[in-house]
Design an enzyme around this catalytic site. Structure first.
Site, short mmCIF file in Angstrom:
data_model
loop_
_atom_site.label_atom_id
_atom_site.label_comp_id
_atom_site.label_asym_id
_atom_site.label_seq_id
_atom_site.Cartn_x
_atom_site.Cartn_y
_atom_site.Cartn_z
N HIS A 48 0.81 -1.23 0.00
CA HIS A 48 0.00 0.00 0.00
C HIS A 48 0.84 1.28 0.00
CE1 HIS A 48 -3.07 2.92 0.90
NE2 HIS A 48 -2.56 3.14 2.11
N HIS A 72 3.23 7.11 5.45
CA HIS A 72 1.98 7.75 5.87
C HIS A 72 1.15 6.96 6.87
CE1 HIS A 72 -0.12 5.40 2.71
NE2 HIS A 72 -1.19 5.61 3.45
N GLU A 76 -0.14 5.91 12.29
CA GLU A 76 -1.52 5.51 12.45
C GLU A 76 -1.66 4.02 12.77
OE1 GLU A 76 -4.18 7.22 12.52
OE2 GLU A 76 -5.81 5.85 12.05
N ASP A 77 -0.89 3.19 12.10
CA ASP A 77 -1.13 1.74 12.18
C ASP A 77 -0.05 0.92 12.88
OD1 ASP A 77 -3.46 2.11 10.87
OD2 ASP A 77 -2.72 1.54 8.89
N ASP A 139 -3.42 8.20 -1.36
CA ASP A 139 -3.81 7.16 -0.41
C ASP A 139 -5.23 6.67 -0.72
OD1 ASP A 139 -3.83 5.58 1.96
OD2 ASP A 139 -4.74 7.23 3.10
N ASP A 259 -22.82 12.62 -27.33
CA ASP A 259 -21.44 13.11 -27.21
C ASP A 259 -20.65 12.29 -26.20
OD1 ASP A 259 -23.18 14.09 -25.37
OD2 ASP A 259 -22.57 16.18 -25.56
#
Ligand code: MN
Length: 720
Positions: A48, A72, A76-77, A139, A259
């Site tokens: 990722h 990134h 957070e993780d 992301d 179109d």
């Protein structure tokens, strides 16, 4: 699968001098910290951040952004802290990671259109650095590409959020390829039937379409080369979401979307754009009302192009866009296209909102390296507004500088009128606190509390201002009515009539009708404010009423202006319990001004209002100075009476414990009662204390001010 090498090669291609070691280091750090983690797809998690970094390479971002893309999700993780990131990679990259961690905590909770718009703005306002948004978009793009692995419910929620927040955000930044891809992917999860049907229908006509594109391209290229215009013509199907929108909007099915194919003509110079337009219009008939000149008037995201729709070789509509290559790059990559142009003019855009873009074109002339350029690029696009949450998660928009009181009035007038305090993100803040984007605000109310005049200085929204004013006005009406009632009662009594018997709502209603006023209350107010004399009103329901002669001696001292007021009131009145006598005027209605609360001993001056008597101000009161000089009268204290009034004292001191105690000791040791005290702290570690104390004369005040200033830590003490 994307590898580290792809990223490094990619960066080198557009930024040969880039410091690739930082990227390598970020890669290793991320690989180590995300080791053993897997995504829902079953793949190693590291895929990722690598994919995200690669999208950033496509956007040709700087080294810091790409490193931050790799990092990134670490804070957070994983167990990584922001401090660790800063230690390893420096503050610039850590700031980007921090911004992304903060944004990841925002979750879009309701789907109303207005909410979505506010939310987008909030994201922009919160992410002070535009790179944070670009990384966030990358992301989200990769998450959308791999959304299949998630449960259906989650897919729906994320797709909805993408469609309402992130695709428009990409559009606002002018990155059309990300916008289109996000929209198509959202459609795939939100309306799968529609999506797959469109995919099939588009595929079925592929051959036909290619033949058609070839035909139109040839006609255009040939015509243009006759005029020596070198061009690149391309035709492509519109992206699925825009076809879907067209079908929805015009209530037509796929067969009738004519179109479907948009043609784009890239030419070399700006004048050639208009020349080409003329040539196209001479070959095919233009459809009226479809021509748009986004070159002369670029879109807010700086998009520039000429758009036209013409009737093609088979009588069908063809949409054509004409632009230069440079305009094209900006259309595709928006903001990201900027640093690739060392020179070249960018046209005028919306002056107010895009000031920063103007500044940016100035800077980029001097900058060699994209990172330098990007670092100076801050979003002040929405600097004039802040976006905050209600406890229920709704987003509200306020002008910059708004306080919890503005917020309270935005929730409900009653909440505003009884607001006593506020919690921001769970913590108590003073009412003067300035709201910040992302704050969650909770208002504390108390039924017995009411707005005060100084709130007017704290609020910025016109709604809050109007509500506070109307509250104060209501209060003033009440006061006016009270004064009016007692003036009338005195006059009746003086004439030998019973006020309770004659001052009835029936009589007052009669008076209101006669005087063309709206209500009995208005009659009282008008008398209170001196618009009507009491006798004028009383004679309406008591035609025989004669007001009694004033007692002898009472009017002896009247003169000049004062006699004029006395004509209105006739009898000496002393309505307020604390009315004070003023030398040279005799017995006349005296009001003590609220703005400056004069005390016996203060130099004073009077101001005359017809029917209202004299209002006594302190001689240096600014309000008095602004009044008409003709209506000023000289007054002075005849004697010092026992008079107790509340005044306010403002003490600025250091914000440290114990001081408050010392200050209140000053009051108690002088036998002064503290009626009210408020303490606010400022960001520079000062405390502002407002004491409302009951005093009887000016010399007493002087004395305590002196004592207060002697306390160590007190900066200043003054009477308000
Ligand atoms: Mn992520």
């Amino acid at each position: 699968m994307v590898t580290l090498n792809d990223i490094l090669e990619g960066v080198k291609a557009y930024h040969p001098e880039a410091d690739l070691d930082i990227i390598k280091h970020a890669y290793e750090f991320s690989a180590q910290r995300h080791a053993k983690q897997t995504r829902r797809t079953g793949e190693p998690f590291l895929i990722h951040p690598i994919e995200v970094a690669m999208i950033l390479v496509h956007l040709k971002l700087d080294v810091a952004s790409i490193a931050a893309g790799l990092l990134h999700d670490t804070v957070e993780d994983t167990h990584v802290t922001l401090e660790e990131v800063e230690k390893e990679f420096g503050p610039a990259i850590a700031n980007l990671v921090d911004g992304l961690t903060k944004l990841s905590k925002l979750s879009f909770r309701t789907s109303r259109e207005k909410q979505a718009e506010n939310f987008r703005k909030m994201i922009l306002a919160m992410a002070k650095d535009i790179r944070v948004i670009l990384i966030k978009l990358a992301d989200r793009l990769h998450n959308m590409r791999t959304l299949e692995a998630l449960a259906e419910e989650k897919q729906q929620r994320i797709a909805q959020e993408t469609l309402e927040i992130y695709a428009p955000l990409a559009n606002r930044l002018g990155i059309s390829w990300i916008k289109s891809e996000l929209e198509d992917l959202s459609l795939r999860y939100l309306k799968p039937d529609m999506y797959y049907r469109l995919v099939q229908q588009v595929a079925k006509k592929k051959k036909e379409r290619e033949k058609y594109i070839e035909l139109v391209r040839n006609i255009i290229s040939e015509k243009l080369s006759q005029y020596n215009i070198h061009s690149e013509v391309s035709g492509r199907s519109k992206h699925l979401y825009s076809v879907y929108k067209k079908m929805e909007k015009q209530h037509i099915d796929f067969e009738h979307v004519y179109d479907l194919i948009a043609f784009r003509i890239l030419v070399e110079t700006l004048p050639q754009c208009y020349e080409t337009l003329g040539i196209i219009h001479s070959v095919w008939t233009p459809v009226p009302g479809r021509f748009k000149d986004y070159i002369a008037m670029p879109k807010a995201n700086r998009y520039q192009s000429l758009h036209t729709t013409v009737i093609g070789p088979y009588g069908e509509r063809i949409e054509i866009q004409i632009r230069t290559k440079e305009m094209h790059n900006i259309a595709e990559e928006g903001i990201a296209a900027h640093w690739k142009y060392k020179e070249g003019e960018i046209n005028k855009y919306d002056e107010e909102r895009f000031k920063w873009l103007r500044a940016l074109t100035e800077w980029q002339k001097e900058l060699k390296d994209p990172s330098e350029f990007l670092e100076t690029l801050r979003i002040d696009l929405f600097d004039e507004e802040v976006y905050v949450f209600t406890p229920r998660g709704d987003v509200k928009e306020f002008p910059k500088g708004a306080t919890p009181i503005d917020f309270a009035y935005a929730v409900h007038t009653d909440v505003g009128n009884h607001c006593v305090g506020a919690k921001v993100n769970g913590r108590i803040v003073p009412l003067k606190y300035k709201l910040k984007s992302g704050d969650t605000i909770e208002i504390v109310t108390n039924e017995s509390r009411h707005p005060s005049k100084d709130w007017l200085d704290l609020v910025v929204t016109s709604r809050a201002k109007a509500k506070i004013r109307s509250y104060i006005k209501g209060q003033e009406r009440e006061e006016g009515a009270e004064i009016g009632r007692s003036i009338l009662a005195k006059e009746l009594r003086r004439g030998g009539y019973s006020p309770t018997r004659y001052l009835t709502s029936g009589h007052l209603t009669e008076a209101a009708q006669k005087l063309k006023l709206e209500s009995p209350e208005d009659v009282l107010i008008k008398v209170g404010y001196g618009f009507f004399t009491p006798a004028e009103v009383i004679r309406i329901f008591l035609p025989d009423f004669k007001h009694a002669e004033a007692k002898k001696g009472e009017r002896e001292e009247k003169s000049g202006i004062i006699s004029k007021i006395l004509q209105g009131t006739k009898a000496p009145l002393s309505l307020r319990k604390d009315a004070i006598a003023v030398k040279g005027v005799g017995q006349v209605l005296i009001r003590v001004a609220r703005c400056c609360t004069p005390l016996p001993g203060d130099p004073v001056s009077g101001f005359v209002t017809r029917g209202r008597g004299v209002t006594v101000h302190r001689a240096d009161c600014s309000l008095l100075l602004s009044h008409d000089a003709e209506r000023k009268v000289d007054v002075e204290w005849s004697e010092t009476r026992e008079l107790r009034r509340n005044i306010k004292i403002k003490v600025i001191c250091a914000d440290k414990p114990g001081l408050l105690m010392e200050m209140s000791n000053v009051f108690t040791s002088n036998s002064i009662n503290i009626a009210n005290a408020r303490v606010r702290t400022t960001h520079d570690k000062k405390a502002i204390n407002i004491f409302e104390v009951t005093v009887s004369d000016a010399s007493q005040v002087k004395k305590i001010l002196k004592q207060l200033e002697k306390i160590e830590g007190v900066v200043s003490a003054a009477r308000l």
